[in-house]
Motif scaffolding. Structure first.
Motif, PDB file in Angstrom:
ATOM      1  N   GLY A  99       0.807  -1.220   0.000  1.00  0.00           N
ATOM      2  CA  GLY A  99       0.000   0.000   0.000  1.00  0.00           C
ATOM      3  C   GLY A  99       0.833   1.258   0.000  1.00  0.00           C
ATOM      4  N   ILE A 100       1.898   1.275   0.779  1.00  0.00           N
ATOM      5  CA  ILE A 100       2.765   2.445   0.825  1.00  0.00           C
ATOM      6  C   ILE A 100       3.480   2.640  -0.509  1.00  0.00           C
ATOM      7  N   GLY A 101       3.730   1.539  -1.226  1.00  0.00           N
ATOM      8  CA  GLY A 101       4.345   1.666  -2.547  1.00  0.00           C
ATOM      9  C   GLY A 101       3.495   2.494  -3.493  1.00  0.00           C
ATOM     10  N   PHE A 102       2.175   2.294  -3.451  1.00  0.00           N
ATOM     11  CA  PHE A 102       1.283   3.095  -4.284  1.00  0.00           C
ATOM     12  C   PHE A 102       1.272   4.547  -3.828  1.00  0.00           C
ATOM     13  N   LEU A 103       1.341   4.772  -2.506  1.00  0.00           N
ATOM     14  CA  LEU A 103       1.377   6.136  -1.989  1.00  0.00           C
ATOM     15  C   LEU A 103       2.641   6.857  -2.449  1.00  0.00           C
ATOM     16  N   GLY A 104       3.774   6.156  -2.393  1.00  0.00           N
ATOM     17  CA  GLY A 104       5.025   6.760  -2.832  1.00  0.00           C
ATOM     18  C   GLY A 104       5.023   7.098  -4.312  1.00  0.00           C
ATOM     19  N   ALA A 105       4.357   6.261  -5.102  1.00  0.00           N
ATOM     20  CA  ALA A 105       4.305   6.533  -6.544  1.00  0.00           C
ATOM     21  C   ALA A 105       3.593   7.848  -6.839  1.00  0.00           C
ATOM     22  N   GLY A 106       2.718   8.267  -5.931  1.00  0.00           N
ATOM     23  CA  GLY A 106       1.975   9.497  -6.160  1.00  0.00           C
ATOM     24  C   GLY A 106       2.813  10.755  -6.065  1.00  0.00           C
ATOM     25  N   VAL A 107       4.006  10.680  -5.458  1.00  0.00           N
ATOM     26  CA  VAL A 107       4.840  11.874  -5.316  1.00  0.00           C
ATOM     27  C   VAL A 107       5.925  11.944  -6.384  1.00  0.00           C
ATOM     28  N   ILE A 108       5.989  10.947  -7.262  1.00  0.00           N
ATOM     29  CA  ILE A 108       6.975  10.947  -8.341  1.00  0.00           C
ATOM     30  C   ILE A 108       6.411  11.716  -9.527  1.00  0.00           C
ATOM     31  N   MET A 109       7.161  12.676 -10.007  1.00  0.00           N
ATOM     32  CA  MET A 109       6.707  13.530 -11.107  1.00  0.00           C
ATOM     33  C   MET A 109       7.753  13.524 -12.217  1.00  0.00           C
ATOM     34  N   LYS A 110       7.269  13.575 -13.446  1.00  0.00           N
ATOM     35  CA  LYS A 110       8.152  13.621 -14.613  1.00  0.00           C
ATOM     36  C   LYS A 110       7.780  14.819 -15.470  1.00  0.00           C
ATOM     37  N   GLU A 111       8.771  15.634 -15.757  1.00  0.00           N
ATOM     38  CA  GLU A 111       8.566  16.792 -16.614  1.00  0.00           C
ATOM     39  C   GLU A 111       9.702  16.835 -17.632  1.00  0.00           C
ATOM     40  N   GLY A 112       9.376  16.499 -18.869  1.00  0.00           N
ATOM     41  CA  GLY A 112      10.415  16.422 -19.885  1.00  0.00           C
ATOM     42  C   GLY A 112      11.404  15.319 -19.566  1.00  0.00           C
TER      43      GLY A 112
END
Length: 251
Positions: A99-112
């Motif tokens: 569950g925490i793995g999905f939460l952590g994925a939410g803070v990863i951002m990609k821009e270019g």
């Protein structure tokens, strides 16, 4: 015996429990060192997941693995729930980590070409492991993991800056109508300024008659090569360039 009696609470800090925590200490420190080593290779090449990310993931994984090998010391040796088949803590741990793995994925951002938030995601996951260790009664080991995680985030970036590395920059150039840029010229110009164009990063688009080139250039050494401001000054005077953008890249 009551679970909050002095005798029961003393089991969490008994000599055997302290010895197990010391063993966990050694494993966590070893995992941290190896995780930082692997992460340095990624950091050296300008990748988004660097020393802090690898160190946190490696040490948290080691913590979960080693405490799973000592079920007799869970909850201060009081495994009443497991004896009566009321619940299995390993299933709870599995659910938490997933569950925490999905939460952590939410803070990863990609821009270019730039990816951010990986260290934050790793720290969230490591925090869940700290909670698991405290919940199982490995208080000393949980405190050490918290200290290791905090120090990794505080000093990891400074260590990366001190060690040799190859910083990367993402460049986007929009050319004037009718101008035909050449890749070999672009690579030669980059090489003269201490940069190598990373393989597989060149992307070319064509919009309203304007060629647009996007790529990542990696500096051969952080002590050599031109800075972003110097590159920007030169790009301003380049013939055929209509507009451009340049930024640090961690891909």
């Amino acid at each position: 015996m009551s679970p909050i009696s002095p005798e029961a609470l003393a089991n969490y800090w008994s000599l055997p429990a302290v010895e197990i925590n010391l063993l966990v200490f050694a494993n966590l420190l070893g995992a941290l060192a190896l995780g930082l080593l692997v992460g340095y290779e990624r950091s050296y090449h300008g990748r988004a997941a660097g020393m802090r990310t690898y160190g946190l993931v490696c040490v948290a994984s080691a913590a979960l693995t080693i405490i799973a090998g000592y079920p007799g010391y869970w909850f201060g040796g009081h495994t009443l729930a497991m004896d009566h088949a009321i619940g299995d803590p390993t299933r709870v741990i599995q659910g938490i980590v997933t569950g925490i793995g999905f939460l952590g994925a939410g803070v990863i951002m990609k821009e270019g070409f730039t990816i951010s938030g990986l260290t934050t995601a790793a720290s969230i996951w490591a925090s869940s492991v700290i909670g698991v260790m405290i919940g199982l009664g490995f208080y000393a080991a949980g405190i050490l993991l918290a200290v290791i995680s905090a120090l990794s985030m505080l000093w990891g970036s400074r260590l990366e800056q001190w060690l040799p590395s190859r910083p990367a920059v993402a460049i986007t150039m929009c050319f004037r109508v009718g101008f035909r840029p050449k890749e070999e010229v672009l690579r030669r110009v980059a090489s003269e300024r201490g940069y190598d164009i990373a393989s597989g990063t060149l992307a070319i688009t064509f919009h309203d008659g304007h060629p647009e080139w996007r790529f990542v250039a990696i500096r051969r050494s952080k002590d050599l090569g031109e800075s972003l401001s110097e590159i920007a000054d030169e790009l301003t005077d380049f013939e055929g360039i209509l507009s451009f953008s340049i930024t640090h890249a961690r891909n």
